[in-house]
Each structure stands twice: as structure tokens, then as C-alpha cells.
Design an enzyme around this catalytic site. Sequence first.
Site, PDB file in Angstrom:
ATOM      1  N   ASP A  78      -6.255  -7.489   2.193  1.00  0.00           N
ATOM      2  CA  ASP A  78      -6.012  -8.935   2.066  1.00  0.00           C
ATOM      3  C   ASP A  78      -6.873  -9.534   0.948  1.00  0.00           C
ATOM      4  OD1 ASP A  78      -4.244  -8.846   4.217  1.00  0.00           O
ATOM      5  OD2 ASP A  78      -5.877  -9.108   5.652  1.00  0.00           O
ATOM      6  N   GLY A 120     -16.027  -7.063   9.747  1.00  0.00           N
ATOM      7  CA  GLY A 120     -15.129  -8.199   9.946  1.00  0.00           C
ATOM      8  C   GLY A 120     -14.210  -8.404   8.761  1.00  0.00           C
ATOM      9  N   ASN A 165       0.864  -1.181   0.000  1.00  0.00           N
ATOM     10  CA  ASN A 165       0.000   0.000   0.000  1.00  0.00           C
ATOM     11  C   ASN A 165       0.904   1.235   0.000  1.00  0.00           C
ATOM     12  OD1 ASN A 165       0.842   0.449   2.633  1.00  0.00           O
ATOM     13  ND2 ASN A 165      -1.031  -0.343   3.571  1.00  0.00           N
TER      14      ASN A 165
HETATM   15  O1  RIB Z   1      -5.215  -7.126   7.374  1.00  0.00           O
HETATM   16  C1  RIB Z   1      -6.156  -7.256   8.402  1.00  0.00           C
HETATM   17  C2  RIB Z   1      -5.675  -8.221   9.431  1.00  0.00           C
HETATM   18  O2  RIB Z   1      -4.536  -7.685  10.067  1.00  0.00           O
HETATM   19  C3  RIB Z   1      -6.652  -8.495  10.544  1.00  0.00           C
HETATM   20  O3  RIB Z   1      -7.525  -9.562  10.253  1.00  0.00           O
HETATM   21  C4  RIB Z   1      -5.760  -8.744  11.761  1.00  0.00           C
HETATM   22  O4  RIB Z   1      -5.803 -10.038  12.218  1.00  0.00           O
HETATM   23  C5  RIB Z   1      -4.363  -8.329  11.311  1.00  0.00           C
HETATM   24  O5  RIB Z   1      -3.548  -9.401  11.090  1.00  0.00           O
END
Ligand code: RIB
Length: 289
Positions: free
Chosen positions: A235, A270, A181
Amino acid sequence: MKRPPRIRVIGSINLDIVARVHTLPRPGETVSGGVLAHYPGGKGANQALAARKLGADVAMFGCVGNDSAAGQALALLEANHVDLTGVAILDGVATGVALIAVDAAGENQIVVAPGANALVSPGTLADLSGDYDATLCQLELPVETITYLADTVKGLLCINLAPAKPMPQEVLDRADILVVNETEAAFYGDQLNSSQALIIRTLGAEGAIALQNGKEIARSASPEVLPVDTTGAGDTFVGAFIVAFLSEGSVANALAYACAAGAAATLQAGAQTSMPSRDQVEALLDLTV
Ligand code: RIB
């Protein structure tokens, strides 16, 4: 590629303990009125689930503790048939936990207590000789472990340099794809510029660009959405990019697909609970200008 891509994710597995608050606290400030929730998380596990939900066969490698948090942390990976035979359960150590505050605009603050993730090492990792189309890592494991993986794994290696921390240049040089990023891009600076890897730079709501040898080769906007929770959006982007890139081979298309997936992941609370299906990504892809 006609069959589903086979992806190995070597990374962190966390239980996210989340408080939803109106405003994120400043240093030294207490913010009250939070609403508590627990979600499976960890950058490694999140990317594994994102790739799986978008059609890949995924194997997860990492460590959890022998505790009740492990079951919660692995629940969605298990339910979605991610191969967990590479996940070691370690006695005497806690499963990784992330303490997360999310504000009304969906922005977050995250503190990670790595627990078992800090013990992922050549000694605790399962056999890495399997045949995969790509291996995906992030930086929530010890630097020595990432260095070992860069030396050891064969085939296409994608490293998401998150969270940024000092890394040997040879790790960046070994990677075929590096995802960063804006903060991470600034942190690695010249180290990134001297890598031959395909560099994917995410720009948040502005989309993403792909660079090779310092030259921009593709760019995509993100569909406009009203975010509920941005946790795990990065992610999801990484998991989606690698699936689309392996499936189609086009950087430009994979970038657009990953931007749509990342945006889709902000629409629910979440990390793993917000990861989109292929239909959800395709619906948003149609809205991308
Ligand atoms: O990228 C988000 C994640 O970063 C979260 O789910 C948390 O667990 C951290 O690892």
C-alpha cells in the site's frame, strides 16, 4: 507540478487486529504465544495515509460502522489531516476488521471481515464530482462499486488490483495505471496484457517494473532492508508511486521512489504505523542500487 498533488482515495478502512507469532499457522494448526496489537489499516486507508505522509493533499472516501473500532481505524488519517468528509458512518454495521498474523520474518497472513466496506456503493458514497489530480482505488470494495467508479470518476484513475478477484475487462480498460503484485499479475494474465494502462508490477524485495503495451519501460531495484513487518508495504508503494508520478511525471523515478517507500514501510510493526516520511524514503533511496 509545484503545488502538492490532490489525490482522492476510494477504498477500504479497517482496524487491523494483529498477532505477532514466531511461525505462521498451517491449515488446521494452532500457533500459540502470539503478541496482540491493534493498528489502523485497510488498503484504501493505508494508501491514503502513505500519500499524505509523502506530501499529497488527500481525501478519503469509504464507509465505517458507528462503533469504537471506527475511531481507532481513522485515528492516523485524522491526525495527519487526511480529508475525511467523504467517509460515511453507517448504523447497524461493524467497521471492517482484518485479522493478521505476522511471523518472525515479517511475513503475514490476513483474513478480512469487510463490514462497512461491503456497503460502499453509489448510495453511500459522497459526491464524486470534486477536482483531483488522481483517483486511487483497490479491490476491497464490491465489484459493482469499482465498476461504477470506473464509469463515473473523471481524470487519472489508478487501480491497485488487490486483493485479486474477477473484474470486468472494462474496468481494467478504463484505468490509466494498474498496480499488481506477482500473484495478481498471474491472476489477471491476458486481461492485464490487453489493457492499454501503464502496468506497475511489484516484485517484493526484488523491486518493481513498469510496462506499457506489453513492453518494459522502466525497472527499479528495492533497497536491501531487514523487514520487521511487511503489512502495508504494498500500500505504501502504491501511495508513494502516485505521489511521485504526479509530482515529477517520470515513471522511472516514481518507481524507484515507491520501491524505497515500500521498503521503508517494512521497518516497523503495523500497516499505517510504519508509513515513512519523505526524509525516511529519501534516505533509503540513496541506498538503492
Ligand atoms: O494491505 C494490507 C491491508 O490489507 C491491511 O492493513 C488489512 O487491513 C488489509 O486490508
